[in-house]
Design a protein around this motif. Structure first.
Motif, mmCIF file in Angstrom:
data_model
loop_
_atom_site.group_PDB
_atom_site.id
_atom_site.type_symbol
_atom_site.label_atom_id
_atom_site.label_comp_id
_atom_site.label_asym_id
_atom_site.label_seq_id
_atom_site.Cartn_x
_atom_site.Cartn_y
_atom_site.Cartn_z
ATOM 1 N N PRO A 36 7.589 -0.522 13.795
ATOM 2 C CA PRO A 36 7.756 -1.894 14.280
ATOM 3 C C PRO A 36 7.092 -2.935 13.382
ATOM 4 N N ASP A 37 6.136 -2.517 12.537
ATOM 5 C CA ASP A 37 5.437 -3.490 11.690
ATOM 6 C C ASP A 37 4.793 -2.766 10.516
ATOM 7 N N ALA A 38 4.227 -3.561 9.596
ATOM 8 C CA ALA A 38 3.694 -2.998 8.351
ATOM 9 C C ALA A 38 2.523 -2.045 8.603
ATOM 10 N N GLU A 39 1.656 -2.403 9.546
ATOM 11 C CA GLU A 39 0.476 -1.562 9.774
ATOM 12 C C GLU A 39 0.870 -0.158 10.219
ATOM 13 N N LEU A 40 1.756 -0.079 11.201
ATOM 14 C CA LEU A 40 2.180 1.247 11.658
ATOM 15 C C LEU A 40 3.046 1.930 10.603
ATOM 16 N N ALA A 41 3.808 1.143 9.842
ATOM 17 C CA ALA A 41 4.617 1.742 8.769
ATOM 18 C C ALA A 41 3.717 2.461 7.768
ATOM 19 N N VAL A 42 2.578 1.849 7.456
ATOM 20 C CA VAL A 42 1.639 2.491 6.517
ATOM 21 C C VAL A 42 1.053 3.760 7.148
ATOM 22 N N HIS A 43 0.708 3.704 8.433
ATOM 23 C CA HIS A 43 0.210 4.915 9.114
ATOM 24 C C HIS A 43 1.235 6.037 9.040
ATOM 25 N N TYR A 44 2.482 5.691 9.345
ATOM 26 C CA TYR A 44 3.503 6.740 9.387
ATOM 27 C C TYR A 44 3.839 7.247 7.986
ATOM 28 N N ALA A 45 3.802 6.352 7.003
ATOM 29 C CA ALA A 45 4.017 6.783 5.617
ATOM 30 C C ALA A 45 2.942 7.778 5.223
ATOM 31 N N ARG A 46 1.716 7.493 5.646
ATOM 32 C CA ARG A 46 0.604 8.394 5.354
ATOM 33 C C ARG A 46 0.840 9.766 6.002
ATOM 34 N N GLU A 47 1.341 9.755 7.236
ATOM 35 C CA GLU A 47 1.576 11.031 7.910
ATOM 36 C C GLU A 47 2.706 11.824 7.259
ATOM 37 N N LEU A 48 3.745 11.117 6.821
ATOM 38 C CA LEU A 48 4.935 11.826 6.342
ATOM 39 C C LEU A 48 4.893 12.114 4.850
ATOM 40 N N TYR A 49 4.184 11.288 4.091
ATOM 41 C CA TYR A 49 4.225 11.445 2.625
ATOM 42 C C TYR A 49 2.845 11.568 2.000
ATOM 43 N N GLY A 50 1.810 11.724 2.829
ATOM 44 C CA GLY A 50 0.481 11.776 2.230
ATOM 45 C C GLY A 50 -0.527 12.675 2.924
ATOM 46 N N ARG A 51 -0.159 13.295 4.026
ATOM 47 C CA ARG A 51 -1.214 13.999 4.751
ATOM 48 C C ARG A 51 -1.528 15.366 4.161
ATOM 49 N N ARG A 52 -0.712 15.844 3.248
ATOM 50 C CA ARG A 52 -0.996 17.148 2.634
ATOM 51 C C ARG A 52 -1.547 16.980 1.225
ATOM 52 N N GLN A 53 -2.205 15.889 0.987
ATOM 53 C CA GLN A 53 -2.830 15.595 -0.302
ATOM 54 C C GLN A 53 -1.822 15.592 -1.442
ATOM 55 N N GLU A 54 -0.562 15.273 -1.150
ATOM 56 C CA GLU A 54 0.459 15.277 -2.188
ATOM 57 C C GLU A 54 0.590 13.924 -2.876
ATOM 58 N N SER A 55 -0.153 12.920 -2.429
ATOM 59 C CA SER A 55 -0.049 11.581 -3.010
ATOM 60 C C SER A 55 -1.444 10.998 -3.211
ATOM 61 N N ILE A 56 -1.583 10.176 -4.253
ATOM 62 C CA ILE A 56 -2.846 9.446 -4.389
ATOM 63 C C ILE A 56 -2.658 7.972 -4.065
ATOM 64 N N ARG A 57 -1.402 7.528 -3.991
ATOM 65 C CA ARG A 57 -1.152 6.133 -3.630
ATOM 66 C C ARG A 57 0.235 6.056 -2.994
ATOM 67 N N LEU A 58 0.338 5.191 -1.992
ATOM 68 C CA LEU A 58 1.648 4.941 -1.381
ATOM 69 C C LEU A 58 1.936 3.442 -1.436
ATOM 70 N N TRP A 59 3.182 3.099 -1.659
ATOM 71 C CA TRP A 59 3.642 1.725 -1.488
ATOM 72 C C TRP A 59 4.661 1.740 -0.355
ATOM 73 N N VAL A 60 4.506 0.831 0.569
ATOM 74 C CA VAL A 60 5.435 0.762 1.697
ATOM 75 C C VAL A 60 6.094 -0.614 1.676
ATOM 76 N N VAL A 61 7.407 -0.613 1.588
ATOM 77 C CA VAL A 61 8.158 -1.850 1.403
ATOM 78 C C VAL A 61 9.202 -1.981 2.518
#
Lengths: 111, 261
Positions: A35-60
């Motif tokens: 619904p908004d940028a803050e939760l989008a970043v949380h969900y991006a972290r869960e789906l694309y970063g929680r297994r230490q596979e990323s050091i940085r995410l950009w959410v657009v």
């Protein structure tokens, strides 16, 4: 304004780009709904970063991306081979020029 | 017994065992309870987020049970401590005896718990008991995200108005009487303070928690009375909802004695 809370929550698409290690290019990872940028970043972290596979995410926000996919602009129908360097045979010309100037063939993968 | 725990006075070691048991059971029960959202959370992304947070908590519980097994040194391993007790033998805070309820209840319960747990972890950062200090350093890095996540939801429900805010208020009202049970004083907690295992008494931690939660509740206009919890019953009398949950999380272990996680 009055009835916005009685509606279904408004979800938007967000595109997630990820960097695997320092110096790598950001690569598209996928998308999330939020619904908004803050939760989008949380969900991006869960789906694309929680297994230490990323050091940085950009959410657009998907809506903020300017899309160009018009084939008239990107895939013109007429022959454009004259715009590509592949049409020229440079090897013999280069060899002749080098011989004339006395330069040796450069090392490495030039050419 | 060998290792750092062997150097503690027996009374301090007992108090440390109870602290570890309280922390492990808290993480275990909320982790298992929140994992019930897997497959049915309000939206797919939130389903993944809440399931992953619940898994984090079970991971913290596992690490804490392992440390407890070393400190208590009574022949039980982490699995035996986690699964082989009757419901009355669990030592989690009564706040976590409340069922997950609707989404607003889960968020309210998790907010009240995560803020209290955060204060408790902060008080262990410089612990003189090195194995706990090292474990807490790792756990805090994950709990930071948990608190960000639940705060985002608390804010949204509180400021949404209408149904969501009413549900949140209703949940907080039901949970409020047991909210302070997480930081209710543990038996002999002063021996932990004197040994430098924790930086303050639980009374002091309770005051810190009230200040933090009070600021947020005031900003979100969530006027809440959070009664002081009775230390004698804060972690000992459990609910039917917990007895049901216990039946669920011990089911495999009972069917398959010696099963490991």
């Amino acid at each position: 304004v009055s009835d916005r809370h009685s509606k279904e929550p408004h979800l938007e698409e967000w595109e997630v780009f990820r960097q695997e290690k320092e110096g790598d290019a950001m690569k598209h990872g996928g998308s999330v709904m939020a619904p908004d940028a803050e939760l989008a970043v949380h969900y991006a972290r869960e789906l694309y970063g929680r297994r230490q596979e990323s050091i940085r995410l950009w959410v657009v926000r998907r809506a903020d991306i300017h899309d160009l996919s018009d084939p008239d602009l990107l895939q013109p129908p007429l022959d454009r081979s004259f715009k590509k360097p592949g049409g020229y045979v440079m090897r013999d010309k280069l060899a002749a020029a080098r011989e004339q100037s006395g330069a040796s063939k450069p090392k490495g993968n030039a050419g | 017994m060998t290792g750092p725990a062997a150097e503690l006075l027996p009374a301090t070691r007992n108090a440390l065992s109870l602290l570890l048991l309280a922390m492990a059971d808290d993480e275990f029960v909320i982790g298992f309870s929140d994992s019930e959202w897997t497959g049915i959370a309000p939206m797919l992304e939130e389903d993944v987020a809440m399931s992953s947070i619940a898994q984090d908590e079970l991971g913290h519980a596992q690490a804490l049970y392992r440390l407890l097994a070393e400190v208590a040194d009574d022949g039980r391993d982490a699995d035996a401590i986690a699964y082989d007790r009757p419901p009355e033998g669990y030592y989690h805070a009564r706040l976590l005896d409340h069922p997950r309820g609707d989404w607003a209840t889960t968020i309210a319960r998790r907010y009240l718990y995560d803020t209290a747990d955060g204060i408790r972890l902060d008080a262990l950062v410089d612990s003189s008991f090195a194995p706990l200090r090292e474990l807490v350093a790792k756990i805090r890095r994950e709990e930071r995200y948990h608190l960000m996540h639940v705060s985002a939801w608390l804010e949204r429900l509180a400021s949404a108005g209408g149904g969501p805010r009413e549900r949140l208020l209703d949940a907080l009202e039901r949970l409020a009487p047991d909210a302070a049970t997480v930081l209710s004083p543990l038996p002999n907690d002063l021996s932990l303070v004197m040994a430098g295992i924790i930086d303050s008494s639980f009374d002091e931690l309770d005051a810190r928690w009230r200040a933090e939660v009070g600021r947020v509740f005031e900003r979100l206009r969530l006027a809440m009375v959070l009664p002081v919890a009775d230390p004698l019953t804060a972690r000992t009398i459990h609910s039917d909802a917990f007895r049901w949950l216990h039946g669920e999380f011990t089911a495999v272990r009972r069917e398959q004695p010696g099963a490991t996680w």
